[in-house]
Design an enzyme around this catalytic site. Sequence first.
Site, PDB file in Angstrom:
ATOM      1  N   GLU A  95     -33.636 -36.558 -16.222  1.00  0.00           N
ATOM      2  CA  GLU A  95     -34.402 -35.617 -16.239  1.00  0.00           C
ATOM      3  C   GLU A  95     -33.081 -34.494 -16.049  1.00  0.00           C
ATOM      4  O   GLU A  95     -33.301 -33.345 -16.837  1.00  0.00           O
ATOM      5  CB  GLU A  95     -35.353 -35.355 -14.962  1.00  0.00           C
ATOM      6  CG  GLU A  95     -35.914 -34.145 -15.047  1.00  0.00           C
ATOM      7  CD  GLU A  95     -36.966 -33.776 -16.366  1.00  0.00           C
ATOM      8  OE1 GLU A  95     -36.903 -32.878 -16.844  1.00  0.00           O
ATOM      9  OE2 GLU A  95     -37.708 -34.662 -16.670  1.00  0.00           O
ATOM     10  N   GLU A 120     -31.881 -28.792 -22.936  1.00  0.00           N
ATOM     11  CA  GLU A 120     -32.884 -27.837 -23.010  1.00  0.00           C
ATOM     12  C   GLU A 120     -32.202 -26.366 -22.794  1.00  0.00           C
ATOM     13  O   GLU A 120     -32.461 -25.530 -23.501  1.00  0.00           O
ATOM     14  CB  GLU A 120     -34.229 -27.926 -22.211  1.00  0.00           C
ATOM     15  CG  GLU A 120     -34.999 -28.996 -22.625  1.00  0.00           C
ATOM     16  CD  GLU A 120     -36.394 -29.093 -21.767  1.00  0.00           C
ATOM     17  OE1 GLU A 120     -36.508 -28.324 -20.750  1.00  0.00           O
ATOM     18  OE2 GLU A 120     -37.473 -30.104 -22.117  1.00  0.00           O
ATOM     19  N   GLU A 136     -36.633 -26.142 -12.889  1.00  0.00           N
ATOM     20  CA  GLU A 136     -37.115 -27.103 -13.614  1.00  0.00           C
ATOM     21  C   GLU A 136     -38.343 -27.734 -12.840  1.00  0.00           C
ATOM     22  O   GLU A 136     -38.190 -28.584 -11.667  1.00  0.00           O
ATOM     23  CB  GLU A 136     -36.504 -28.150 -13.999  1.00  0.00           C
ATOM     24  CG  GLU A 136     -35.319 -27.659 -14.839  1.00  0.00           C
ATOM     25  CD  GLU A 136     -35.922 -27.569 -16.377  1.00  0.00           C
ATOM     26  OE1 GLU A 136     -37.006 -27.911 -16.784  1.00  0.00           O
ATOM     27  OE2 GLU A 136     -35.261 -26.277 -17.048  1.00  0.00           O
TER      28      GLU A 136
END
Length: 145
Positions: A92, A99, A51
């Site tokens: 996050e 996701e 990420e």
Amino acid sequence: MTLGDIPVGYRSVFRNKYRMNQPTPKPKGIARILKAFFYSLQGLKDTCKTEAAFRQELLLAVVMLPLAFWLGKTPTEQAILIGTLFLVLIVELLNSAIEAVVDRIGPEFHVLSGKAKDAGSAAVLITLLLTFICWSIIAIPPLIK
């Protein structure tokens, strides 16, 4: 194959070898805590690898952490500045988890998948806005004087 299909004399061997209908024992006590800790480290490592947004926010947090101690005049101000940095990283991580789960379900577009990803992204945005507001209120006035 069920246990009934196995001759009586061999059932204990089969049961022990293949652990039929027996859940694997879960660690307890300090072993459970250590295992969870190492899984957490693995999650951080994987997120850092995959990420880009998390890497950027982590770099920003590393740079801003010493500034929080310097610009925060009271322990409360320092805690707020540091807390907002950690909050960005936490949100996050959660967004990345959302996701990953949505991507695991399948590559095809679905409205609910899009809503889940958008909600995770919105949570990160709101957390970044909160961080900006807190840092603006606490850290900018000492720099102006």
